[in-house]
Design a protein around this motif. Structure first.
Motif, short mmCIF file in Angstrom:
data_model
loop_
_atom_site.label_atom_id
_atom_site.label_comp_id
_atom_site.label_asym_id
_atom_site.label_seq_id
_atom_site.Cartn_x
_atom_site.Cartn_y
_atom_site.Cartn_z
N PRO A 12 -0.97 12.47 -4.77
CA PRO A 12 -0.37 13.80 -4.97
C PRO A 12 1.13 13.80 -4.72
N SER A 13 1.80 14.78 -5.27
CA SER A 13 3.26 14.88 -5.12
C SER A 13 3.67 15.31 -3.72
N SER A 14 2.70 15.74 -2.90
CA SER A 14 2.97 16.18 -1.53
C SER A 14 2.86 15.06 -0.51
N LEU A 15 2.42 13.88 -0.93
CA LEU A 15 2.09 12.79 -0.01
C LEU A 15 3.32 12.30 0.76
N GLU A 16 3.14 12.10 2.08
CA GLU A 16 4.23 11.60 2.92
C GLU A 16 3.92 10.23 3.52
N ILE A 17 2.64 9.96 3.79
CA ILE A 17 2.24 8.69 4.40
C ILE A 17 1.11 8.06 3.58
N LEU A 18 1.31 6.81 3.17
CA LEU A 18 0.27 6.06 2.47
C LEU A 18 -0.01 4.79 3.25
N SER A 19 -1.26 4.62 3.68
CA SER A 19 -1.62 3.44 4.45
C SER A 19 -3.09 3.11 4.22
N GLY A 20 -3.46 1.90 4.63
CA GLY A 20 -4.88 1.54 4.60
C GLY A 20 -5.44 1.31 3.21
N VAL A 21 -4.71 0.59 2.36
CA VAL A 21 -5.22 0.19 1.04
C VAL A 21 -5.23 -1.33 1.01
N SER A 22 -6.41 -1.93 0.86
CA SER A 22 -6.46 -3.40 0.89
C SER A 22 -7.59 -3.93 0.02
N GLY A 23 -7.38 -5.14 -0.47
CA GLY A 23 -8.42 -5.85 -1.22
C GLY A 23 -8.81 -5.21 -2.52
N ALA A 24 -7.92 -4.40 -3.10
CA ALA A 24 -8.24 -3.65 -4.32
C ALA A 24 -7.57 -4.29 -5.54
N PRO A 25 -8.28 -4.35 -6.67
CA PRO A 25 -7.69 -4.93 -7.88
C PRO A 25 -6.78 -3.95 -8.63
N ILE A 26 -6.04 -3.14 -7.89
CA ILE A 26 -5.10 -2.20 -8.50
C ILE A 26 -3.93 -2.98 -9.10
#
Length: 222
Positions: free
Chosen positions: A89-103
């Motif tokens: 979202p455009s409101s997001l301030e903190i992004l964490s905890g993404v791992s092992g993903a084929p993004i």
């Protein structure tokens, strides 16, 4: 199929192997705790403002938070080995905890000020937004080639361990960042107080695999 009621409430979904398929959370839900169900996709409503203690598991392929106008923090995508799409979202301030993903691609909105605990993904390029202030623990991305922070004019801190295990990075651009701290690319020793540290040398093991493709590094005057 499970249809959830509308209304202003907090939704808690505990682990249940019988809940599968696509999950669309209805408008009105303002908080979510989601733990290890077997949904392949999750779409969250515009009313969602809080994501608590969530673990989205290895089954999920898509997660859409793009409509969540008040959601400020997202985490909980650890070891999501099938996650291919994460819409923020455009409101997001903190992004964490993404791992092992084929993004392979992610758009980080120009509202995120802290990006951390992001590892083991298939990204080839990371473009950091203007709003970013702190970067940390972005590591073990074997396909990562380009790190573009040329627009990150607020980025001051790159924490220890950032970009460790990214052996095929070719180009790095921090030229417009007011960096005062850079512990990336296996830098690792203590620094005296009030020292304006930009780059730390040194490697961990095995040394030949650390940034061995790097061809261009642009650093700021700070």
């Amino acid at each position: 199929e499970v249809k959830l009621p509308k209304g202003n409430y907090y939704l808690s979904m505990t682990k249940n192997d019988y809940l599968i398929g696509n999950l669309v959370i209805p408008e009105g839900v303002n908080g979510l705790s989601y733990n290890g169900n077997r949904h392949t996709s999750v779409v969250c409503p515009s009313t969602l403002m809080k994501l608590d203690d969530s673990s989205f598991g290895r089954i999920i392929h898509e997660a859409d938070f793009s409509a969540c106008k008040g959601l400020q923090e997202i985490s909980g995508f650890y070891n999501c080995s099938n996650l291919e799409s994460l819409l923020l979202p455009s409101s997001l301030e903190i992004l964490s905890g993404v791992s092992g993903a084929p993004i392979k691609h992610i758009d980080i909105p120009n509202s995120v000020h802290t990006l951390t605990a992001f590892a083991g993904c298939d990204l080839e390029e990371i473009i950091l937004p203007e709003s970013l202030i702190e970067l940390g623990s972005i590591h073990d991305m074997a396909k990562l080639k380009n790190i573009d922070a040329s627009k990150a004019v607020s980025l001051k801190t790159i924490n220890s361990g950032t970009f460790d295990g990214c052996p095929f990075v070719l180009n790095v651009d921090f030229s417009n960042c007011p960096l005062t701290y850079f512990y990336g690319f296996n830098g690792g020793r203590d620094v005296a107080p009030n020292t304006r540290l930009v780059v730390m040398g040194g490697t961990k093991y095995p040394a030949p695999k650390i940034a061995n493709k790097l061809s261009s590094v642009k650093m700021p005057s700070t």
